[in-house]
Each structure stands twice: as structure tokens, then as C-alpha cells.
Design an enzyme around this catalytic site. Structure first.
Site, short mmCIF file in Angstrom:
data_model
loop_
_atom_site.label_atom_id
_atom_site.label_comp_id
_atom_site.label_asym_id
_atom_site.label_seq_id
_atom_site.Cartn_x
_atom_site.Cartn_y
_atom_site.Cartn_z
N LYS A 231 0.82 -1.21 0.00
CA LYS A 231 0.00 0.00 0.00
C LYS A 231 0.85 1.26 0.00
O LYS A 231 2.06 1.24 0.22
CB LYS A 231 -0.94 -0.01 1.21
CG LYS A 231 -2.09 -1.01 1.07
CD LYS A 231 -3.04 -0.94 2.25
CE LYS A 231 -4.21 -1.90 2.06
NZ LYS A 231 -5.11 -1.92 3.24
N ARG A 265 -2.97 -10.22 5.64
CA ARG A 265 -3.63 -10.23 4.33
C ARG A 265 -2.65 -9.66 3.32
O ARG A 265 -2.28 -8.49 3.40
CB ARG A 265 -4.92 -9.41 4.37
CG ARG A 265 -5.70 -9.41 3.07
CD ARG A 265 -6.99 -8.59 3.22
NE ARG A 265 -7.77 -8.59 1.99
CZ ARG A 265 -7.60 -7.73 0.98
NH1 ARG A 265 -6.65 -6.78 1.05
NH2 ARG A 265 -8.35 -7.81 -0.11
#
Length: 284
Positions: A231, A265
């Protein structure tokens, strides 16, 4: 007995009658059935590609496969539920048939999508909105009796990065999750996983405060999911791209495990499994 269970840490999930041990951290592989997910290498364009990726994830040690048909990246295009289902159902059916041992999570905020994919073979629901974007989600999960992942997000995928503001991000996320957990318990939904929502309506500073203070989320005695794979909180700090953010992801995964994360995740399963194995050595 009910009160005792409330205060003991949750160390297992009931997945359609199968108990999943969460006493040690697990890894969830991200499988995007979308044309516009932020990390282009995570996109699959066909059922055969999805099967190949699922097989790779399982071979590398993933416990969960999280399948999404709706891109939740900042500013993502909104699509109707029927399109989301059109993307998801064939993949869920194929993976559940080819790999019956796989535990399939559905990344959706829509009750209709959750219900139809669970009937198609999925096992749990990963809701980025914790019920805020579909008032029927909680009652649907209660009826389906499947594990439910709730995440904090300020705004929607279309608006969440437009000047997110908090007085104290950690306290506000904890307060939000506490209210959601109370509502879920009232519906007898006890298999709950919490996600602080890294990157969802947070600045880089907010994200790192949440990570630095992640031990605070242990107060809920529930499994904590950490999702910051590739991210912006990584590649914007490092001055590179999502494609170059694997090393940074492994660093943050390691920190998250040390602070209590029970599920990672990720886009890159093998590397995350290695993080788990190495951090486990600190407790031997």
C-alpha cells in the site's frame, strides 16, 4: 460460561463446522477478480488464472484466500452488485471444487453478494465497511452463521482519502469497532475478526500511529487482521511503487506480528509465511 468465553482470547474460527486454529498467525492471500485493483500484478482475468493463483497461494502456505470482485482502492469506480457477482461466482465455484481444503473469504460490503457467494462455496465475509454500506449485512451474516471480518474505514472507497481527519485515530477506531462488536454479539455473531483498516481513510501518519499502537486492539480478545500489502503507506514513504514494495511489506508484516496480528492479508504469500515462521522463533 457465556461470560467466561467473552473474556478469553478467541483462538479459533468455526468455518462451516471446521475449526480453524488461530493460536498461531495465519496468512490470507489476496485474489482480485477486478480490472482496476491498485496493484496490477494481483489482477486475474479468467477462472483459469484464478485457479492457478489459488493453487500457488495454497502451496506457499496460505490458510485463507480472499476473493474480491470490487476494487476498493482510493477513488475506485463503483460497480453494481450484479457485476460483482458475475465476476465472483464462477471463481468461487471453481476454487471450492478444485481445492476443497481452501478457506475462501469474500471481500464485499454487499449482503446480497455475501449471501450468494457463501452459497456458491465461500466460507467467510470480509466487509471493508463493517455493515455501514449495507444495512442488511449484519442480519445476513447472522443468518448464514459464518465468520465475519469487520474493518474501519472513514468514508467510502470513492471519498476516503479526501482529507481524513481524527482527534486520535487509534481511540476512534477502537470506539468504532467496540460499537460494531457489541451489535454483532447481540445478533449472536461471535466468530469476528477485526481490521484497523490501514490505508482506508487514513493519512500516512494515521497509518503508522495505528501500527505503533496496534497492541491496543488486543482489548477485544479477537483475531486482528493486518492488511498493508504494497500500500501507499509503504511505497510513498520509500519513494518507489506498489510493484517495488514487497520488502517494505515484509518489514511491516513483521512489526504487526510482534504487536499481535493474527492474520496477514497479503499479495505475496510465501514471504508472509516466512515472516510468521521467523517471528515464531522469538517465542521458542
Amino acid at each position: 460460561m457465556e461470560e467466561k468465553n467473552f473474556f478469553e482470547p478467541k483462538k479459533s474460527l468455526n468455518v462451516k463446522g471446521r475449526l480453524i486454529d488461530l493460536s498461531k498467525p495465519k496468512v490470507m492471500g489476496i485474489l482480485n477478480i477486478t480490472p482496476d485493483s491498485f496493484y496490477s500484478n494481483s489482477r486475474t482475468k479468467s477462472v483459469s488464472e484464478a485457479l492457478s493463483q489459488a493453487e500457488k497461494f495454497l502451496q506457499e502456505g496460505a490458510t485463507f484466500i480472499d476473493i474480491g470482485g470490487y476494487s476498493s482502492r482510493p477513488g475506485a469506480t463503483d460497480i453494481p452488485a450484479d457485476e460483482e457477482l458475475h465476476r465472483l461466482i464462477p471463481v468461487v465455484e471453481a476454487i471450492s471444487k478444485m481445492f476443497p481444503e481452501a478457506i475462501i473469504s469474500i471481500d464485499t460490503f454487499r449482503a446480497k453478494v455475501a449471501e450468494e457467494t457463501i452459497y456458491a462455496g465461500a466460507h467467510l465475509v470480509n466487509d471493508i465497511s463493517a455493515g455501514d454500506m449495507d444495512a442488511k449485512m449484519f442480519e445476513t451474516v447472522a443468518r448464514l452463521q459464518v465468520p465475519y471480518m469487520i474493518m474501519h474505514m472513514q468514508g467510502t472507497p470513492q471519498t476516503m482519502q479526501q482529507n481524513p481527519t481524527y482527534q486520535n485515530v487509534t481511540l476512534e477506531v477502537i470506539d468504532y469497532l467496540a460499537r460494531k462488536i457489541a451489535a454483532l454479539r447481540s445478533l449472536k455473531i461471535h466468530d469476528v475478526i477485526i481490521d484497523p483498516g490501514f490505508g482506508f481513510g487514513k493519512t500516512i501518519a494515521h497509518n503508522y500511529q495505528l501500527l505503533n499502537e496496534m497492541e491496543a486492539f488486543k482489548i477485544f480478545k479477537l483475531p486482528i487482521l493486518a492488511g498493508f500489502s504494497r500500500k501507499g503507506m509503504i511505497h510513498k514513504v520509500l519513494g518507489n511503487t506498489a510493484a517495488e514494495a514487497l520488502n517494505g511489506t515484509s518489514v511491516l508484516n513483521t512489526i504487526a506480528l510482534q504487536k499481535g496480528a493474527g492474520i496477514l492479508r497479503v499479495h505475496d504469500v510465501r514471504e508472509a509465511v516466512e515472516c510468521v515462521k521467523l517471528v515464531e522463533m522469538l517465542d521458542t
